[in-house]
Design an enzyme around this catalytic site. Sequence first.
Site, PDB file in Angstrom:
ATOM      1  N   HIS A 248       0.974  -1.112  -0.249  1.00  0.00           N
ATOM      2  CA  HIS A 248      -0.027   0.039  -0.038  1.00  0.00           C
ATOM      3  C   HIS A 248       0.692   1.314   0.083  1.00  0.00           C
ATOM      4  O   HIS A 248       1.026   2.070   0.984  1.00  0.00           O
ATOM      5  CB  HIS A 248      -1.012   0.071   1.138  1.00  0.00           C
ATOM      6  CG  HIS A 248      -2.201  -0.882   1.086  1.00  0.00           C
ATOM      7  ND1 HIS A 248      -2.128  -2.273   1.726  1.00  0.00           N
ATOM      8  CD2 HIS A 248      -3.140  -1.085   0.279  1.00  0.00           C
ATOM      9  CE1 HIS A 248      -3.317  -2.885   1.544  1.00  0.00           C
ATOM     10  NE2 HIS A 248      -3.845  -2.076   0.432  1.00  0.00           N
ATOM     11  N   HIS A 252       1.317   1.666  -5.687  1.00  0.00           N
ATOM     12  CA  HIS A 252       0.324   0.907  -5.953  1.00  0.00           C
ATOM     13  C   HIS A 252      -0.829   1.814  -6.443  1.00  0.00           C
ATOM     14  O   HIS A 252      -1.851   1.573  -7.069  1.00  0.00           O
ATOM     15  CB  HIS A 252      -0.534   0.357  -4.625  1.00  0.00           C
ATOM     16  CG  HIS A 252      -1.694  -0.051  -4.457  1.00  0.00           C
ATOM     17  ND1 HIS A 252      -2.437  -1.150  -5.250  1.00  0.00           N
ATOM     18  CD2 HIS A 252      -2.822   0.431  -3.701  1.00  0.00           C
ATOM     19  CE1 HIS A 252      -3.546  -1.261  -5.074  1.00  0.00           C
ATOM     20  NE2 HIS A 252      -3.950  -0.213  -4.127  1.00  0.00           N
ATOM     21  N   HIS A 288      -7.012   6.769  -3.083  1.00  0.00           N
ATOM     22  CA  HIS A 288      -7.873   5.770  -2.467  1.00  0.00           C
ATOM     23  C   HIS A 288      -7.245   5.013  -1.304  1.00  0.00           C
ATOM     24  O   HIS A 288      -8.133   4.481  -0.685  1.00  0.00           O
ATOM     25  CB  HIS A 288      -8.582   4.696  -3.530  1.00  0.00           C
ATOM     26  CG  HIS A 288      -7.479   3.605  -3.854  1.00  0.00           C
ATOM     27  ND1 HIS A 288      -6.461   3.607  -4.637  1.00  0.00           N
ATOM     28  CD2 HIS A 288      -7.610   2.287  -3.340  1.00  0.00           C
ATOM     29  CE1 HIS A 288      -5.726   2.587  -4.751  1.00  0.00           C
ATOM     30  NE2 HIS A 288      -6.348   1.780  -3.711  1.00  0.00           N
TER      31      HIS A 288
HETATM   32 ZN   LIG Z   1      -5.938  -0.056  -3.118  1.00  0.00          ZN
END
Ligand SMILES: [Zn+2]
EC number: 3.1.4.-
Length: 500
Positions: A248, A252, A288
């Site tokens: 993360h 990514h 996100h």
């Molecule tokens: Zn993600």
Amino acid sequence: MRDSNLGVEVEVGVCPNEAPRSPVWGPLRTPPITCGGLSLALELPALIRQLREAWKARRGGPRGPERSQASTWVESEKEEVEEVKHDVEDRSGHLKADGRLNTGHAGVLLVERRGSYPLIDLRILKTSAQQGEVEAGTRRKMKRLLSFQRYCHASRLLRGLVPHTPGSLHLLDDDYLGQAAHMLSKVGKWNFDIFLFDRLTNGNSLVTLMCHLFNVYGLVHHFQLDMVKLHRFLGMVQEDYHSQNPYHNAVHAADVTQAMYCYLKEPKLAEQLSPLDVFLGLMAAATHDVDHPGVNQPFLIKTRHHLASLYQNTSVLESHHWRSTVGMLRESRLLSHLPADMQDMEQQLGSLILATDISRQNEFLSTFREHLDNQDLDLQLASHRHFILQIALKCADVCNPCRFWELSKQWSERVCEEFYRQGDLERKFDFEISPQCNQQADSVPAIQIGFISYIVEPLFEEWLRFTEPSPLSQNMMGHLYKNKARWSPESRRGISEDKF
Ligand SMILES: [Zn+2]
């Protein structure tokens, strides 16, 4: 009006020749800066220079060898970079006044923004005597900032906005930028290697990709975005991802953004999307997972993390990603010029980011299935387009098993490494080890087969139906089945371990 601090005559305030609510202030336009029929924009550089000269004079000019050495370097940069630097200095000044400024090693001025975003005095960092004292982490961040500045130059040069005169630019990594620019020309291809792109952009893949896609779609022009604010916002987002997370992290986010771009180009969708849809889709993809701590929601709940209580144990991480993004949008004032009815962008962004909560997978999947069974999706409706954007973002977020094996395998290993780190922490503090987080019991192939079977495959089967099916969807499904087979025990028995 006379600005007594600077000792310069500057006319400020409402221009007498321009009505405050002039009709030329259209819904998505910034107010034109005009006075007496002349565009102030043309005069602005001269005005800024005048102000800066006065400002420099008040500070007494360069001081000592350190300053002159740094000044030589700084003066050699183009004016745009000067402005960014002064911006940083101004901001440091404000924060110093707030008492929030820390002075780190070697006089490096750092301001920790939510713990991860430093403001660096570039002049000081450039002096070689002090470079050795700068911590490795800070040096990496500085390198990124410098590389980003070079990218700003290069992108302007590539668009023909800056004439290339000998000695006017100092591109230390022309070759890399050339290769990165070449990769961007193929950014819509499914085999785009985001790891290579991140290396070529010196760790700035997210900022570089977003700037490029905003230009491709003409979003800067359409929403009259201020480029300095946009760069500042994207820089904040990229820095707020934790680079120490194996999975993360900002790469990514860049990978999901690139996948989202591929989905937005799907023939079924492309012609129906408004600029606002595209803007929201790309922004949601890029932000996100921002400030992801590298552990999952159950871990935050059982360790009584403050985020878990703040968001009442529901969509804790997703809510934090959204609220962090809103904080950065407001801090950068990127959208502050838009009319009030556009301000609900924050809510729409939240609805997209919250859709990536994997615990809501079945809810989204059954609604999607229902729409496809009833053939009642009407992409003329904003609400239906929004739903498809949610699904597209969910697909982009879990699309790793649909990539080429070489890319897919890297992502699989990274996500498992992050799970195992959580498991090690749980073991260390005598918590029950979460599912898939036990390195001794949960192998990478077993985790991947479960993830593909229960999450990825059902979602992409419906996406294949939705795209009727498009060549991209078929390509992705082909990779998905092949990759699943490669992780399966039967297939692994025939391949030596080192090939995995
Ligand atoms: Zn993600």
